[in-house]
Design a protein around this motif. Structure first.
Motif, PDB file in Angstrom:
ATOM      1  N   LEU A 103     -36.386  28.439 -56.714  1.00  0.00           N
ATOM      2  CA  LEU A 103     -37.202  27.298 -56.710  1.00  0.00           C
ATOM      3  C   LEU A 103     -38.543  27.438 -57.737  1.00  0.00           C
ATOM      4  CD1 LEU A 103     -36.893  26.441 -53.006  1.00  0.00           C
ATOM      5  CD2 LEU A 103     -35.621  25.097 -54.964  1.00  0.00           C
ATOM      6  N   GLY A 104     -38.686  28.238 -58.351  1.00  0.00           N
ATOM      7  CA  GLY A 104     -39.784  28.487 -59.296  1.00  0.00           C
ATOM      8  C   GLY A 104     -40.924  28.934 -58.412  1.00  0.00           C
ATOM      9  N   ALA A 164     -32.331  25.234 -42.590  1.00  0.00           N
ATOM     10  CA  ALA A 164     -33.222  23.999 -42.352  1.00  0.00           C
ATOM     11  C   ALA A 164     -34.448  23.992 -43.231  1.00  0.00           C
ATOM     12  CB  ALA A 164     -33.362  23.884 -40.922  1.00  0.00           C
ATOM     13  N   PHE A 165     -35.175  25.232 -43.149  1.00  0.00           N
ATOM     14  CA  PHE A 165     -36.397  25.288 -43.880  1.00  0.00           C
ATOM     15  C   PHE A 165     -36.069  25.280 -45.284  1.00  0.00           C
ATOM     16  CE2 PHE A 165     -38.528  28.797 -46.415  1.00  0.00           C
ATOM     17  CZ  PHE A 165     -39.926  28.212 -46.610  1.00  0.00           C
ATOM     18  N   LEU A 166     -35.200  26.017 -45.911  1.00  0.00           N
ATOM     19  CA  LEU A 166     -34.785  26.060 -47.417  1.00  0.00           C
ATOM     20  C   LEU A 166     -34.483  24.575 -47.822  1.00  0.00           C
ATOM     21  CD1 LEU A 166     -33.116  29.493 -47.900  1.00  0.00           C
ATOM     22  CD2 LEU A 166     -35.168  28.736 -48.431  1.00  0.00           C
ATOM     23  N   GLU A 167     -33.536  23.889 -47.317  1.00  0.00           N
ATOM     24  CA  GLU A 167     -33.377  22.697 -47.616  1.00  0.00           C
ATOM     25  C   GLU A 167     -34.456  21.723 -47.598  1.00  0.00           C
ATOM     26  OE1 GLU A 167     -29.978  21.198 -45.097  1.00  0.00           O
ATOM     27  OE2 GLU A 167     -28.378  22.795 -46.165  1.00  0.00           O
ATOM     28  N   LEU A 186     -40.414  19.923 -52.639  1.00  0.00           N
ATOM     29  CA  LEU A 186     -40.806  20.232 -53.790  1.00  0.00           C
ATOM     30  C   LEU A 186     -40.352  19.351 -55.112  1.00  0.00           C
ATOM     31  CD1 LEU A 186     -40.223  24.245 -53.634  1.00  0.00           C
ATOM     32  CD2 LEU A 186     -42.353  23.159 -53.966  1.00  0.00           C
ATOM     33  N   ALA A 187     -39.233  18.891 -54.840  1.00  0.00           N
ATOM     34  CA  ALA A 187     -38.472  17.962 -55.655  1.00  0.00           C
ATOM     35  C   ALA A 187     -39.350  16.568 -55.476  1.00  0.00           C
ATOM     36  CB  ALA A 187     -37.107  17.579 -55.458  1.00  0.00           C
ATOM     37  N   VAL A 216     -36.310  35.080 -50.161  1.00  0.00           N
ATOM     38  CA  VAL A 216     -36.950  35.645 -51.381  1.00  0.00           C
ATOM     39  C   VAL A 216     -36.087  34.989 -52.495  1.00  0.00           C
ATOM     40  CG1 VAL A 216     -37.231  37.439 -52.805  1.00  0.00           C
ATOM     41  CG2 VAL A 216     -37.751  37.541 -50.318  1.00  0.00           C
ATOM     42  N   SER A 217     -34.623  35.162 -52.405  1.00  0.00           N
ATOM     43  CA  SER A 217     -34.269  34.760 -53.796  1.00  0.00           C
ATOM     44  C   SER A 217     -34.062  33.238 -54.061  1.00  0.00           C
ATOM     45  CB  SER A 217     -32.398  35.137 -53.474  1.00  0.00           C
ATOM     46  OG  SER A 217     -32.007  34.702 -52.489  1.00  0.00           O
TER      47      SER A 217
END
Length: 366
Positions: A300-301, A355-358, A364-365, A294-295
């Motif tokens: 990441l917007g 792994a998911f967040l990275e 997104l970038a 969540v955070s």
């Protein structure tokens, strides 16, 4: 229409089943599976050994029918839930889906209806179709929340025989307040309707969230359903249960199949409940990864919903399917529920979450 569908259409199906598709998320064999809200942590070895011991004991009498009333299991479930419940308040079946199906078999059927509030658990309309119960799609606010006033007004408007409240809600993850549940129950009581609160993810709720179990005393038409698939990590065992007034469990006995809960299933669940502390120790780790998701999504917007569950529903995506596919191409599967601009991800282990967040950050970038 493919050949199998064409052949199916030639069978004398009930009319309300024609054109339907069976429930199921994509089952794709990738290293990181975060799409069906499983507990991705392996069971502790102590629990595995305890299950093996109980199942071995049960195997010695598999030539006989199991305990039809699964008394020991109901006693352990009542002790786990607390709130002054005893075994007469408890019923269990093969996953909470079968519990819900039995409720509909007892209280739904032709000429009757069920109201729930979309988006919510996609099995509800399928269970309704399977029992020839008319499904009514209630509405939520634009942010997917549900107020006491709106929920009660919709009960009065549609006059259902059954109301399903999913709390924490799947796929959005947020729990209902007790005020909403009480308001719905009051409206439903005037119609002699049943109210079912589906608490499949209750163990992951935030500290401020109260369970509908607190509302059971004096409410004859209220049912709270739970599962051992999520917090207990027993998705493969298929054990769900409900808590309600004793007369409700008597009603369910009228529609249950004989000996519906196998001796092996009972043994597995009993062993797990005797090692409850070891299993629930994983819950706090899962909640910490959920909060981390969540955070990070906020950083990441993106727009994650408040989550009382072991998953996070998030919006703010221009092309959610492209993100979903990009993750899948990297060996990570999450859930696309078809809600515009959104996706849903299960909180897995620390390594899976990283792994998911990275990978999401990279997509997104790009």
């Amino acid at each position: 229409m493919n050949v199998r569908s064409e052949l199916l259409s030639q069978l004398p199906l009930r009319e309300n089943l024609r054109g339907l598709s069976p429930y199921g998320a994509p089952q794709i064999d990738v290293p990181i599976q975060l799409n069906v809200n499983e507990n991705t942590h392996p069971l502790p070895q102590t629990v595995i050994d305890a299950i093996a011991q109980e199942v071995t004991k049960a195997a010695a009498t598999l030539n006989r029918y199991p305990d039809r009333e699964f008394v020991e299991l109901r006693e352990l479930l009542a002790a786990y839930l607390g709130h002054g419940l005893n075994r007469e308040n408890i019923w269990a079946a093969n996953g909470s889906n079968e519990v819900l199906q039995q409720i509909l078999q007892a209280f739904g059927g032709p000429g009757r209806s069920i109201l729930s509030f979309d988006p919510t658990y996609s099995m509800y309309p399928l269970l309704a179709s399977g029992t020839d119960t008319r499904y009514i799609s209630g509405v939520r606010a634009a942010d997917f929340t549900l107020s006491a006033e709106s929920a009660a007004a919709q009960v009065y408007e549609h006059k259902p025989n059954i109301v399903f409240l999913c709390s924490p809600n799947n796929p959005t993850g947020t729990a209902l307040t007790l005020e909403v549940i009480e308001s719905v129950y009051e409206a439903a009581s005037e119609l002699n309707a049943m109210v079912i609160v589906d608490e499949a993810y209750a163990e992951f709720s935030l500290a401020s969230t109260k369970s509908a179990l607190t509302l059971l005393p004096g409410r004859q038409r209220l049912i709270v359903t739970r599962t051992m698939s999520k917090a207990f990590g027993l998705a493969g065992a298929r054990v769900g249960y409900l808590a309600a007034a004793p007369e409700v469990t008597d009603a369910i006995r009228l529609v249950r199949l004989p000996y519906h809960l196998s001796a092996v299933t009972q043994a597995t669940a009993i062993a797990a409940l005797k090692n409850i502390d070891l299993l629930l120790a994983q819950v706090e780790e899962i909640k910490s990864q959920r909060d981390r998701i969540v955070s990070t999504l906020k950083e990441l917007g993106l727009k994650p919903s408040v989550s009382d569950s072991n998953f996070v529903f998030f919006g703010g995506l221009e092309d959610p399917h492209a993100i979903w596919q990009g993750l899948l191409d990297s060996g990570i599967i999450i859930r696309d529920n078809g809600i515009p601009g959104t996706l849903r991800v299960t909180a897995g282990t620390e390594a899976e979450t990283t792994a998911f967040l990275e990978r999401l950050t990279q997509l997104l970038a790009a």
